[in-house]
Design a protein around this motif. Structure first.
Motif, PDB file in Angstrom:
ATOM      1  N   GLU A   1       9.710  -8.802   3.239  1.00 32.23           N
ATOM      2  CA  GLU A   1       9.483  -8.726   4.685  1.00 32.23           C
ATOM      3  C   GLU A   1      10.055  -7.431   5.256  1.00 32.23           C
ATOM      4  O   GLU A   1       9.439  -6.811   6.118  1.00 32.23           O
ATOM      5  CB  GLU A   1      10.075  -9.945   5.378  1.00 32.23           C
ATOM      6  N   ALA A   2      11.210  -7.015   4.774  1.00 28.93           N
ATOM      7  CA  ALA A   2      11.796  -5.751   5.245  1.00 28.93           C
ATOM      8  C   ALA A   2      10.916  -4.569   4.853  1.00 28.93           C
ATOM      9  O   ALA A   2      10.695  -3.656   5.658  1.00 28.93           O
ATOM     10  CB  ALA A   2      13.200  -5.582   4.668  1.00 28.93           C
ATOM     11  N   TRP A   3      10.403  -4.578   3.632  1.00 30.95           N
ATOM     12  CA  TRP A   3       9.517  -3.520   3.163  1.00 30.95           C
ATOM     13  C   TRP A   3       8.233  -3.495   3.990  1.00 30.95           C
ATOM     14  O   TRP A   3       7.769  -2.436   4.424  1.00 30.95           O
ATOM     15  CB  TRP A   3       9.216  -3.730   1.688  1.00 30.95           C
ATOM     16  N   ALA A   4       7.682  -4.688   4.263  1.00 29.96           N
ATOM     17  CA  ALA A   4       6.468  -4.781   5.075  1.00 29.96           C
ATOM     18  C   ALA A   4       6.711  -4.232   6.477  1.00 29.96           C
ATOM     19  O   ALA A   4       5.885  -3.500   7.014  1.00 29.96           O
ATOM     20  CB  ALA A   4       5.985  -6.229   5.133  1.00 29.96           C
ATOM     21  N   MET A   5       7.848  -4.567   7.067  1.00 25.50           N
ATOM     22  CA  MET A   5       8.158  -4.074   8.410  1.00 25.50           C
ATOM     23  C   MET A   5       8.307  -2.549   8.424  1.00 25.50           C
ATOM     24  O   MET A   5       7.866  -1.894   9.358  1.00 25.50           O
ATOM     25  CB  MET A   5       9.446  -4.726   8.941  1.00 25.50           C
ATOM     26  N   ARG A   6       8.904  -1.991   7.383  1.00 22.59           N
ATOM     27  CA  ARG A   6       9.033  -0.523   7.307  1.00 22.59           C
ATOM     28  C   ARG A   6       7.670   0.133   7.223  1.00 22.59           C
ATOM     29  O   ARG A   6       7.417   1.155   7.858  1.00 22.59           O
ATOM     30  CB  ARG A   6       9.891  -0.125   6.131  1.00 22.59           C
TER      31      ARG A   6
ATOM     32  N   GLU B   1      -2.011  -7.752   0.529  1.00 27.53           N
ATOM     33  CA  GLU B   1      -1.817  -9.010   1.239  1.00 27.53           C
ATOM     34  C   GLU B   1      -2.765  -9.030   2.421  1.00 27.53           C
ATOM     35  O   GLU B   1      -3.242  -8.000   2.863  1.00 27.53           O
ATOM     36  CB  GLU B   1      -0.359  -9.095   1.699  1.00 27.53           C
ATOM     37  N   HIS B   2      -3.045 -10.219   2.934  1.00 22.85           N
ATOM     38  CA  HIS B   2      -3.949 -10.341   4.071  1.00 22.85           C
ATOM     39  C   HIS B   2      -3.241  -9.893   5.343  1.00 22.85           C
ATOM     40  O   HIS B   2      -2.046 -10.133   5.512  1.00 22.85           O
ATOM     41  CB  HIS B   2      -4.423 -11.792   4.203  1.00 22.85           C
ATOM     42  N   ASP B   3      -3.977  -9.244   6.237  1.00 20.33           N
ATOM     43  CA  ASP B   3      -3.343  -8.702   7.443  1.00 20.33           C
ATOM     44  C   ASP B   3      -2.806  -9.784   8.374  1.00 20.33           C
ATOM     45  O   ASP B   3      -1.849  -9.546   9.098  1.00 20.33           O
ATOM     46  CB  ASP B   3      -4.289  -7.765   8.189  1.00 20.33           C
ATOM     47  N   THR B   4      -3.361 -10.997   8.344  1.00 16.60           N
ATOM     48  CA  THR B   4      -2.823 -12.050   9.213  1.00 16.60           C
ATOM     49  C   THR B   4      -1.400 -12.431   8.809  1.00 16.60           C
ATOM     50  O   THR B   4      -0.566 -12.714   9.663  1.00 16.60           O
ATOM     51  CB  THR B   4      -3.716 -13.315   9.207  1.00 16.60           C
ATOM     52  N   ARG B   5      -1.114 -12.383   7.523  1.00 19.34           N
ATOM     53  CA  ARG B   5       0.267 -12.646   7.085  1.00 19.34           C
ATOM     54  C   ARG B   5       1.192 -11.524   7.530  1.00 19.34           C
ATOM     55  O   ARG B   5       2.337 -11.761   7.892  1.00 19.34           O
ATOM     56  CB  ARG B   5       0.336 -12.809   5.580  1.00 19.34           C
ATOM     57  N   MET B   6       0.700 -10.302   7.511  1.00 19.51           N
ATOM     58  CA  MET B   6       1.508  -9.180   7.978  1.00 19.51           C
ATOM     59  C   MET B   6       1.799  -9.314   9.473  1.00 19.51           C
ATOM     60  O   MET B   6       2.903  -9.058   9.928  1.00 19.51           O
ATOM     61  CB  MET B   6       0.803  -7.850   7.713  1.00 19.51           C
ATOM     62  N   TRP B   7       0.788  -9.752  10.231  1.00 19.07           N
ATOM     63  CA  TRP B   7       0.995  -9.952  11.671  1.00 19.07           C
ATOM     64  C   TRP B   7       2.013 -11.062  11.925  1.00 19.07           C
ATOM     65  O   TRP B   7       2.802 -10.975  12.862  1.00 19.07           O
ATOM     66  CB  TRP B   7      -0.326 -10.264  12.377  1.00 19.07           C
ATOM     67  N   ARG B   8       2.015 -12.100  11.094  1.00 14.66           N
ATOM     68  CA  ARG B   8       3.017 -13.169  11.260  1.00 14.66           C
ATOM     69  C   ARG B   8       4.423 -12.637  11.052  1.00 14.66           C
ATOM     70  O   ARG B   8       5.337 -12.986  11.807  1.00 14.66           O
ATOM     71  CB  ARG B   8       2.748 -14.315  10.281  1.00 14.66           C
TER      72      ARG B   8
ATOM     73  N   PRO C   1      -0.752   1.666  10.422  1.00 11.94           N
ATOM     74  CA  PRO C   1      -1.386   0.476  10.997  1.00 11.94           C
ATOM     75  C   PRO C   1      -1.202  -0.749  10.093  1.00 11.94           C
ATOM     76  O   PRO C   1      -1.057  -0.625   8.869  1.00 11.94           O
ATOM     77  CB  PRO C   1      -2.863   0.858  11.066  1.00 11.94           C
ATOM     78  N   VAL C   2      -1.178  -1.905  10.705  1.00 11.36           N
ATOM     79  CA  VAL C   2      -0.965  -3.155   9.970  1.00 11.36           C
ATOM     80  C   VAL C   2      -2.018  -3.344   8.880  1.00 11.36           C
ATOM     81  O   VAL C   2      -1.700  -3.765   7.767  1.00 11.36           O
ATOM     82  CB  VAL C   2      -0.944  -4.364  10.934  1.00 11.36           C
TER      83      VAL C   2
END
Length: 50
Positions: A17-22, A38-45, A28-29
């Protein structure tokens, strides 16, 4: 079973999650989701949680 290296009801570890946030901070997401395969909806969550 809850574990201390992941958020409750999350499919990811704290580090992922920290890596994804960075990544989402600098691109862009959709692009971050592609990079992480990974699917972008999981990234938005993750984004909305933090």
């Amino acid at each position: 079973m809850p574990v201390k290296w992941a958020r409750a009801l999350s499919h990811f570890t704290w580090r992922f999650e920290a890596w994804a946030m960075r990544l989402m901070a600098v691109m862009p997401v959709n692009a971050a989701a592609r990079e992480l395969r990974e699917h972008d909806t999981r990234m938005w969550r993750i984004f909305h949680h933090y």
